[in-house]
Each structure stands twice: as structure tokens, then as C-alpha cells.
Scaffold this motif. Sequence first.
Motif, PDB file in Angstrom:
ATOM      1  N   LEU A  25       5.388  -7.245  -6.063  1.00  0.00           N
ATOM      2  CA  LEU A  25       5.625  -5.820  -6.293  1.00  0.00           C
ATOM      3  C   LEU A  25       4.541  -5.226  -7.189  1.00  0.00           C
ATOM      4  O   LEU A  25       4.017  -4.136  -6.907  1.00  0.00           O
ATOM      5  CB  LEU A  25       7.001  -5.606  -6.927  1.00  0.00           C
ATOM      6  CG  LEU A  25       8.214  -5.794  -6.013  1.00  0.00           C
ATOM      7  CD1 LEU A  25       9.505  -5.668  -6.821  1.00  0.00           C
ATOM      8  CD2 LEU A  25       8.201  -4.767  -4.886  1.00  0.00           C
ATOM      9  N   ALA A  26       4.203  -5.936  -8.268  1.00  0.00           N
ATOM     10  CA  ALA A  26       3.158  -5.451  -9.175  1.00  0.00           C
ATOM     11  C   ALA A  26       1.814  -5.347  -8.451  1.00  0.00           C
ATOM     12  O   ALA A  26       1.066  -4.377  -8.638  1.00  0.00           O
ATOM     13  CB  ALA A  26       3.040  -6.378 -10.390  1.00  0.00           C
ATOM     14  N   SER A  27       1.508  -6.335  -7.619  1.00  0.00           N
ATOM     15  CA  SER A  27       0.255  -6.317  -6.857  1.00  0.00           C
ATOM     16  C   SER A  27       0.229  -5.150  -5.870  1.00  0.00           C
ATOM     17  O   SER A  27      -0.802  -4.492  -5.700  1.00  0.00           O
ATOM     18  CB  SER A  27       0.073  -7.642  -6.111  1.00  0.00           C
ATOM     19  OG  SER A  27       0.010  -8.729  -7.009  1.00  0.00           O
ATOM     20  N   GLY A  28       1.365  -4.891  -5.222  1.00  0.00           N
ATOM     21  CA  GLY A  28       1.443  -3.786  -4.269  1.00  0.00           C
ATOM     22  C   GLY A  28       1.222  -2.435  -4.941  1.00  0.00           C
ATOM     23  O   GLY A  28       0.478  -1.592  -4.438  1.00  0.00           O
ATOM     24  N   VAL A  29       1.866  -2.240  -6.085  1.00  0.00           N
ATOM     25  CA  VAL A  29       1.687  -0.984  -6.825  1.00  0.00           C
ATOM     26  C   VAL A  29       0.250  -0.851  -7.311  1.00  0.00           C
ATOM     27  O   VAL A  29      -0.363   0.226  -7.237  1.00  0.00           O
ATOM     28  CB  VAL A  29       2.668  -0.917  -8.014  1.00  0.00           C
ATOM     29  CG1 VAL A  29       2.387   0.307  -8.881  1.00  0.00           C
ATOM     30  CG2 VAL A  29       4.108  -0.889  -7.520  1.00  0.00           C
ATOM     31  N   LEU A  30      -0.307  -1.954  -7.805  1.00  0.00           N
ATOM     32  CA  LEU A  30      -1.679  -1.941  -8.302  1.00  0.00           C
ATOM     33  C   LEU A  30      -2.668  -1.615  -7.184  1.00  0.00           C
ATOM     34  O   LEU A  30      -3.613  -0.843  -7.376  1.00  0.00           O
ATOM     35  CB  LEU A  30      -2.010  -3.301  -8.923  1.00  0.00           C
ATOM     36  CG  LEU A  30      -3.275  -3.391  -9.775  1.00  0.00           C
ATOM     37  CD1 LEU A  30      -3.185  -2.456 -10.965  1.00  0.00           C
ATOM     38  CD2 LEU A  30      -3.480  -4.826 -10.263  1.00  0.00           C
ATOM     39  N   TYR A  31      -2.430  -2.185  -6.007  1.00  0.00           N
ATOM     40  CA  TYR A  31      -3.301  -1.907  -4.858  1.00  0.00           C
ATOM     41  C   TYR A  31      -3.210  -0.434  -4.450  1.00  0.00           C
ATOM     42  O   TYR A  31      -4.235   0.194  -4.138  1.00  0.00           O
ATOM     43  CB  TYR A  31      -2.906  -2.802  -3.687  1.00  0.00           C
ATOM     44  CG  TYR A  31      -3.738  -2.588  -2.446  1.00  0.00           C
ATOM     45  CD1 TYR A  31      -5.030  -3.104  -2.346  1.00  0.00           C
ATOM     46  CD2 TYR A  31      -3.235  -1.864  -1.370  1.00  0.00           C
ATOM     47  CE1 TYR A  31      -5.795  -2.902  -1.210  1.00  0.00           C
ATOM     48  CE2 TYR A  31      -3.990  -1.657  -0.224  1.00  0.00           C
ATOM     49  CZ  TYR A  31      -5.267  -2.179  -0.151  1.00  0.00           C
ATOM     50  OH  TYR A  31      -6.016  -1.972   0.972  1.00  0.00           O
ATOM     51  N   SER A  32      -2.016   0.119  -4.472  1.00  0.00           N
ATOM     52  CA  SER A  32      -1.842   1.531  -4.122  1.00  0.00           C
ATOM     53  C   SER A  32      -2.574   2.436  -5.122  1.00  0.00           C
ATOM     54  O   SER A  32      -3.230   3.412  -4.729  1.00  0.00           O
ATOM     55  CB  SER A  32      -0.352   1.886  -4.092  1.00  0.00           C
ATOM     56  OG  SER A  32       0.336   1.096  -3.137  1.00  0.00           O
TER      57      SER A  32
END
Length: 296
Positions: A233-240
Motif C-alpha cells: 500500500l505504501a509503495s502504491g501511494v508513493l508511486y502515485s
Amino acid sequence: MESKARKKRKLGSYPLVSVVFSISLSLLVIGMFGMILLHANKLTRVIQENIEVQVYLNKNITDSEVTKISRSLGAMPYVLQKEDNAEVRLVTKEEAAEQFIEDTGEDFTQFLGDNPLRDLLVLNIEPAYQPTDSLRWIQSEIAAINGVYEVSYVESLVESINSNLTKIGAFLLGFSIILLLVVVILINNTIKLALFSQRFLIRSMQLVGATGRFIRTPFLVRAIWYGAISGLLASGVLYSLLMYANEKIEDLSSLQDERMMLLLFGSLVILGILVGFLSTFRAVRKYLKMSLDELY
């Protein structure tokens, strides 16, 4: 109601949403700082790769001699290599004169009757050879080459860049260590609070003869899953956020290395799993060793 109560009392179960949200938020903070570090490292590399040494050649030097000197310098370990090509650039005296006339609007060759400029070789230096002592050694070594008139570089600029990069690097390193400790403590406390409601169930399992390993296993399995989900989840938000920043900030993508970004995202997942596993292990072990009075 009774089925819900049994579900709540199931060994190894503790709140999903609150724990995952807290861990994800902590990992997102450290991920954003890691992203800043990667961009700063790339920017530092770009700045260092643009540090140049100017090699002025003798007048009336032949083209073959210029080529020989250029190839000799290109083979030196202190010259920057990009895509297997040495960063050695030749600026002829004619090109230098044209550039001067274009910049100033004055044709000095008309009243001088000659072009007093010299052919110039511009070298980009490897970052490992950019300390002041190394550059001075490079300067003296190149000056000894036959056909070289003078070697120069902006020493004050190099010293300023090296000094500032050292200070910034030390600050970022210290801040990253502090931030990592804070994040680990936050995740540890989050899991410890989540397991607080399970302390009496752990005690009950002990009373019926369950071993410590049997009691710990469901908690540790769930901690691994929670850590992995939080990291993703943290990686997904960071990528966005990164994609949004690339749209708003021009040339930001040029400072990004896809391999390092994937490594950062993978590190967040691993960190979430590792910290969650260790924190859960410590918390369960703590409750296993507590007496009944301490549990109350």
C-alpha cells in the motif's frame, strides 16, 4: 453474537484496518524520504559529472598530435566514462573564436589580424577523483604531456561543491537514521497495542498446555501478511505521488533510476514484514512471560 465473540477471541487475530493503516503511514513517510535521498543522490552525480578540467594545447599543434593527446587522456582512469565513451571534448580555436564573437558581438580577429586563442580539450572528471588533492595531481600530470600548454579548473568552485555535498550528505544520513528509528518505534508500539487485547487469550492457551511456539505462530503469520500489505500500500501511494510529481515538475523524471525505485518499493515491503515480525515476536514473548497480576 456468540459467533462474533468467538471470532474476536480467535488466537492471532487483531484489528486489520487500524494496524495496516498505521504501518502503511509509517512506511510511506520513510519511503518519501528514501525517494528524496535517491533524487538527491542522482542530482549530486549530475553536478559532479559536470566538473571540468580545461587543457589548453600549444599553438601550431598538428591535428594528429591533438588526436593523440585526446585519445591518451580518454584512456586515463580519472576521465568520466559514459556508455563506454570517454568524456573528452575538443574545442578548436576557430570554434572558440566564433563563440566569443557570438557572445560579445565583437570580432577581435579584425583588429588583431590573427586568432590568439588555442585549441582546447575539455575533460569531465570521475567523481572519485574530484577531491582537491586528486585534481591537483591530475593537473600536474596532464601539464607534463608534450603539446599541452596549460591545465586549469575552477578550484574555488570545486572546493565549494565538495564541501557542500559533504555537509548535505552528513545531514541526510543522520536524519535518515533518526527517521528509521522513529518509524520502527511507531510500528512496534502499534503492534504492541493491537496485541494488548489478546493477552488473556495467550494466558488461557498457556493454562491448557499450549507451547510458546504454537501460540506465537498465528500471530507471526498474520504479522507477515500485515507487513506485506502495508508495504504494498505504501509503495502504491508513493508511486502515485511520484507520477503526479513528474507531471507537475519538468525534467524530474531525468533524476529517476527505475531500478533504484523498484529497489526502494521492495525495501518498503521487506521492512514492513521484518519490523512487523520482530515487533510481534517481542510483544507475544512479553505476554507469555507475564504473570496473571501483571496482565491485569
